[in-house]
Design a protein around this motif. Structure first.
Motif, PDB file in Angstrom:
ATOM      1  N   HIS A 135       1.017  -1.256   0.109  1.00 19.34           N
ATOM      2  CA  HIS A 135       0.145  -0.001  -0.174  1.00 19.34           C
ATOM      3  C   HIS A 135       0.685   1.393  -0.067  1.00 19.34           C
ATOM      4  CE1 HIS A 135      -3.751  -2.196   0.945  1.00 19.34           C
ATOM      5  NE2 HIS A 135      -3.049  -2.825   1.939  1.00 19.34           N
ATOM      6  N   SER A 136       0.574   2.309  -0.880  1.00 22.09           N
ATOM      7  CA  SER A 136       0.895   3.684  -0.671  1.00 22.09           C
ATOM      8  C   SER A 136      -0.095   4.630  -0.477  1.00 22.09           C
ATOM      9  CB  SER A 136       1.784   4.027  -1.812  1.00 22.09           C
ATOM     10  OG  SER A 136       3.033   3.100  -2.180  1.00 22.09           O
ATOM     11  N   ILE A 137      -0.282   5.074   0.870  1.00 24.10           N
ATOM     12  CA  ILE A 137      -1.714   5.666   1.210  1.00 24.10           C
ATOM     13  C   ILE A 137      -1.228   7.028   1.447  1.00 24.10           C
ATOM     14  CG2 ILE A 137      -3.695   5.933   2.863  1.00 24.10           C
ATOM     15  CD1 ILE A 137      -3.020   2.858   3.050  1.00 24.10           C
ATOM     16  N   PRO A 138      -1.607   8.140   0.586  1.00 29.39           N
ATOM     17  CA  PRO A 138      -1.319   9.669   1.039  1.00 29.39           C
ATOM     18  C   PRO A 138      -2.084   9.860   2.356  1.00 29.39           C
ATOM     19  CG  PRO A 138      -2.734   9.573  -0.696  1.00 29.39           C
ATOM     20  CD  PRO A 138      -2.204   8.186  -0.631  1.00 29.39           C
ATOM     21  N   THR A 139      -1.572  10.486   3.317  1.00 26.93           N
ATOM     22  CA  THR A 139      -2.039  10.906   4.672  1.00 26.93           C
ATOM     23  C   THR A 139      -2.289  12.385   4.831  1.00 26.93           C
ATOM     24  OG1 THR A 139      -0.209  10.505   5.887  1.00 26.93           O
ATOM     25  CG2 THR A 139      -1.436   8.576   5.659  1.00 26.93           C
ATOM     26  N   GLY A 140      -1.493  13.057   4.099  1.00 26.95           N
ATOM     27  CA  GLY A 140      -1.666  14.630   4.525  1.00 26.95           C
ATOM     28  C   GLY A 140      -0.838  15.195   3.541  1.00 26.95           C
ATOM     29  N   TYR A 141      -0.710  16.762   3.560  1.00 21.59           N
ATOM     30  CA  TYR A 141      -0.268  17.484   2.614  1.00 21.59           C
ATOM     31  C   TYR A 141       0.334  18.658   3.507  1.00 21.59           C
ATOM     32  CZ  TYR A 141      -2.351  14.548  -1.066  1.00 21.59           C
ATOM     33  OH  TYR A 141      -2.796  13.379  -1.554  1.00 21.59           O
ATOM     34  N   SER A 142       1.312  19.492   2.845  1.00 24.03           N
ATOM     35  CA  SER A 142       1.780  20.641   3.484  1.00 24.03           C
ATOM     36  C   SER A 142       2.245  21.551   2.421  1.00 24.03           C
ATOM     37  CB  SER A 142       3.337  20.297   4.183  1.00 24.03           C
ATOM     38  OG  SER A 142       4.082  19.776   3.608  1.00 24.03           O
ATOM     39  N   ILE A 143       2.165  22.870   2.610  1.00 28.08           N
ATOM     40  CA  ILE A 143       2.748  23.749   1.694  1.00 28.08           C
ATOM     41  C   ILE A 143       3.480  24.630   2.145  1.00 28.08           C
ATOM     42  CG2 ILE A 143       1.991  25.708   0.424  1.00 28.08           C
ATOM     43  CD1 ILE A 143      -0.401  24.298  -0.577  1.00 28.08           C
ATOM     44  N   ASP A 144       4.770  24.934   1.997  1.00 25.12           N
ATOM     45  CA  ASP A 144       5.872  25.700   2.502  1.00 25.12           C
ATOM     46  C   ASP A 144       5.971  25.275   3.989  1.00 25.12           C
ATOM     47  OD1 ASP A 144       6.240  26.766   0.086  1.00 25.12           O
ATOM     48  OD2 ASP A 144       5.023  28.493   0.459  1.00 25.12           O
ATOM     49  N   GLY A 145       5.934  24.157   4.222  1.00 25.55           N
ATOM     50  CA  GLY A 145       6.101  23.937   5.840  1.00 25.55           C
ATOM     51  C   GLY A 145       4.733  23.741   6.590  1.00 25.55           C
ATOM     52  N   SER A 146       3.752  24.280   5.871  1.00 22.15           N
ATOM     53  CA  SER A 146       2.410  24.452   6.721  1.00 22.15           C
ATOM     54  C   SER A 146       1.840  23.176   6.853  1.00 22.15           C
ATOM     55  CB  SER A 146       1.377  25.630   6.343  1.00 22.15           C
ATOM     56  OG  SER A 146       2.098  26.782   6.498  1.00 22.15           O
ATOM     57  N   ARG A 147       1.724  22.311   7.701  1.00 20.87           N
ATOM     58  CA  ARG A 147       0.953  20.840   7.812  1.00 20.87           C
ATOM     59  C   ARG A 147      -0.414  20.812   7.955  1.00 20.87           C
ATOM     60  NH1 ARG A 147       5.299  16.824  10.545  1.00 20.87           N
ATOM     61  NH2 ARG A 147       7.229  17.626   9.152  1.00 20.87           N
ATOM     62  N   GLY A 148      -1.069  19.843   7.781  1.00 23.06           N
ATOM     63  CA  GLY A 148      -2.405  19.689   8.030  1.00 23.06           C
ATOM     64  C   GLY A 148      -3.324  19.965   7.087  1.00 23.06           C
ATOM     65  N   ILE A 149      -2.725  20.285   5.797  1.00 22.57           N
ATOM     66  CA  ILE A 149      -3.470  20.417   4.761  1.00 22.57           C
ATOM     67  C   ILE A 149      -4.368  19.068   4.089  1.00 22.57           C
ATOM     68  CG2 ILE A 149      -3.750  21.397   2.372  1.00 22.57           C
ATOM     69  CD1 ILE A 149      -1.439  23.396   3.429  1.00 22.57           C
ATOM     70  N   ARG A 150      -5.409  19.102   4.188  1.00 17.65           N
ATOM     71  CA  ARG A 150      -6.220  17.964   3.523  1.00 17.65           C
ATOM     72  C   ARG A 150      -6.141  17.758   1.840  1.00 17.65           C
ATOM     73  NH1 ARG A 150     -11.018  15.915   7.229  1.00 17.65           N
ATOM     74  NH2 ARG A 150      -9.872  15.297   9.243  1.00 17.65           N
TER      75      ARG A 150
END
Length: 421
Positions: A135-150
């Protein structure tokens, strides 16, 4: 809907366990809800701790289970979604970044980030020989270090990061299962680790969002999955299960494995009660054909064999969760599935050892299950149906494993966006 898994509105799931092999065939309605139309079940032979140890015996068990399901459903299947509990599945989290150069995040950027993460994992696998990506499951994203982006689409930044949950297993064990299924003239179009599938069948939405631990107590293994924010973020496996309890009873009471399993099912429980001393159980001795030679033991002796093994298993689960660092993220909620959790008192013992709120999980989101197949022992098989219906992925064919998994990863991402936005 997962193209290639659901064929002609029909999907099949195959749960290959150490104690039983179970096949569900379901018809998918217009609302994408599977309704079971065929069920087949056989005692597992040639399978130990989730791994195949005798190909011919395992093939016979799979063939019989699938044939029984086909006869009941009136359908002939040629592809199945399969669980994976052997091969020592390993769970890791990786994070990668790609450059955006200040422009708006689009689908192409998401694909580029996921491909980069996938290729990073492929390179690691080449260094770690003998492992196969499951499995390769994306769990979250970040933009310029700002985490918690869905959902980063439509946002601006210089760098897009993606965090991925990677699950691998020993390639030899996976290939053995695939070969066994192919010898039955079936195509294993997807593998799903057992606790992930069990969670898909038994968890409610709030549990998946707030954090929960699924403990699937099978015959040869006990597998763990932690869900948080609607994603599985950690999995692990402990090579101890219900069959070890049966073996302990056989050794401790000098009886056969068949009689041990019978006593465990009829008289076994986990928490001792005062009346156990007064209740006597007949125990046939190994090699004795005359029933008059059987001995009688108090039920408390049987409980005294069962409880320490289950307590040890749950303590191993607790240790693995604490070592992983996901114990706190999972919160105080635990859901038990698998045939091993059906012994009376298991829920209470788990609550005491793990210091969490515990419930027994049963299949949900699947219609048409008979009462005999609606218990926790069938959560994994039902979860495989849910996985097939709700997840997108490529069909294994001439493409390489890397390409197949990437196709599945992009499809799962699309499904994730449709589910949450």
């Amino acid at each position: 809907m997962r193209k290639g898994l659901v064929k002609g509105g029909v999907v099949a799931a195959l749960d290959i366990g150490s104690s039983k092999v179970c096949c569900f065939i379901a018809r998918v309605d217009d609302n994408e809800v599977p309704r079971v139309i065929g069920i087949g079940q056989q005692i597992s032979r040639g399978i130990k701790s989730g791994a195949i140890i005798d190909m011919d015996l395992a093939e016979t068990s799979v063939l019989n289970a699938v044939h029984a399901a086909e006869q009941m459903a009136g359908e002939t299947i040629d592809r199945v979604v399969v669980n994976l509990s052997g091969g020592y599945p390993a769970s890791t989290t990786v994070g990668v970044e790609v450059s955006l150069n200040g422009h708006e995040v689009g689908e192409a950027d998401l694909r580029r980030a996921l491909e980069h993460g996938h290729q990073t994992q492929v390179m690691r696998q080449r260094e770690d020989h003998g492992r196969q990506l499951i499995h390769s499951i994306p769990t979250g994203y970040s933009i310029d270090g700002s985490r918690g982006i869905r959902d980063p689409r439509g946002m601006y930044g210089e760098h897009l990061g993606v965090h991925m949950h990677i699950i691998t297993a020993a390639s030899g064990a996976v290939r053995n299962v695939a070969t066994c299924i192919q010898r039955c003239h079936l195509d294993p179009v997807a593998f799903v680790v057992s606790p992930y599938a069990a969670g898909l069948a038994s968890l409610v939405d709030d549990e998946r969002e707030l954090g929960v631990t699924v403990i699937d107590m099978g015959g040869g293994t006990t597998t763990i999955a932690v869900f948080y924010e609607n994603n599985v973020i950690f999995t692990d496996v402990i090579p101890v299960g219900g069959n070890h309890v049966t073996s302990d009873i056989a050794r401790g009471l000098s009886t056969s494995l068949a009689h041990s399993e019978r006593m465990k099912t009829l008289y076994g429980h986990v928490v001792a009660v005062p009346t156990d001393e007064n209740e006597l159980i007949d125990v046939p001795q190994v090699g004795e054909e005359d029933s008059a030679e059987s001995q009688q033991i108090p039920r408390s002796l049987l409980v005294g064999i069962i409880q320490p093994r289950l307590e040890e298993t749950l303590e191993l689960v607790r240790s693995r969760l604490e070592l992983s660092g996901f114990d706190k993220i999972a919160g105080r909620r635990v859901v038990l599935t698998g045939g091993g959790c059906q012994l009376p008192g298991t829920r209470e013992l788990a609550s005491m050892v793990l210091d969490k709120q515990v419930r027994i999980g049963r299949p949900a989101g699947v219609l048409g299950l008979a009462e005999a197949t609606s218990g926790p022992a069938f959560a994994t098989c039902a979860g495989l149906l849910n996985y097939a219906v709700t997840a997108d992925a490529a069909v294994p064919g001439e493409a390489s494993l890397e390409a197949q998994e990437m196709g599945g990863l992009i499809g799962r991402l699309g499904h994730w966006f449709r589910e949450h936005f």
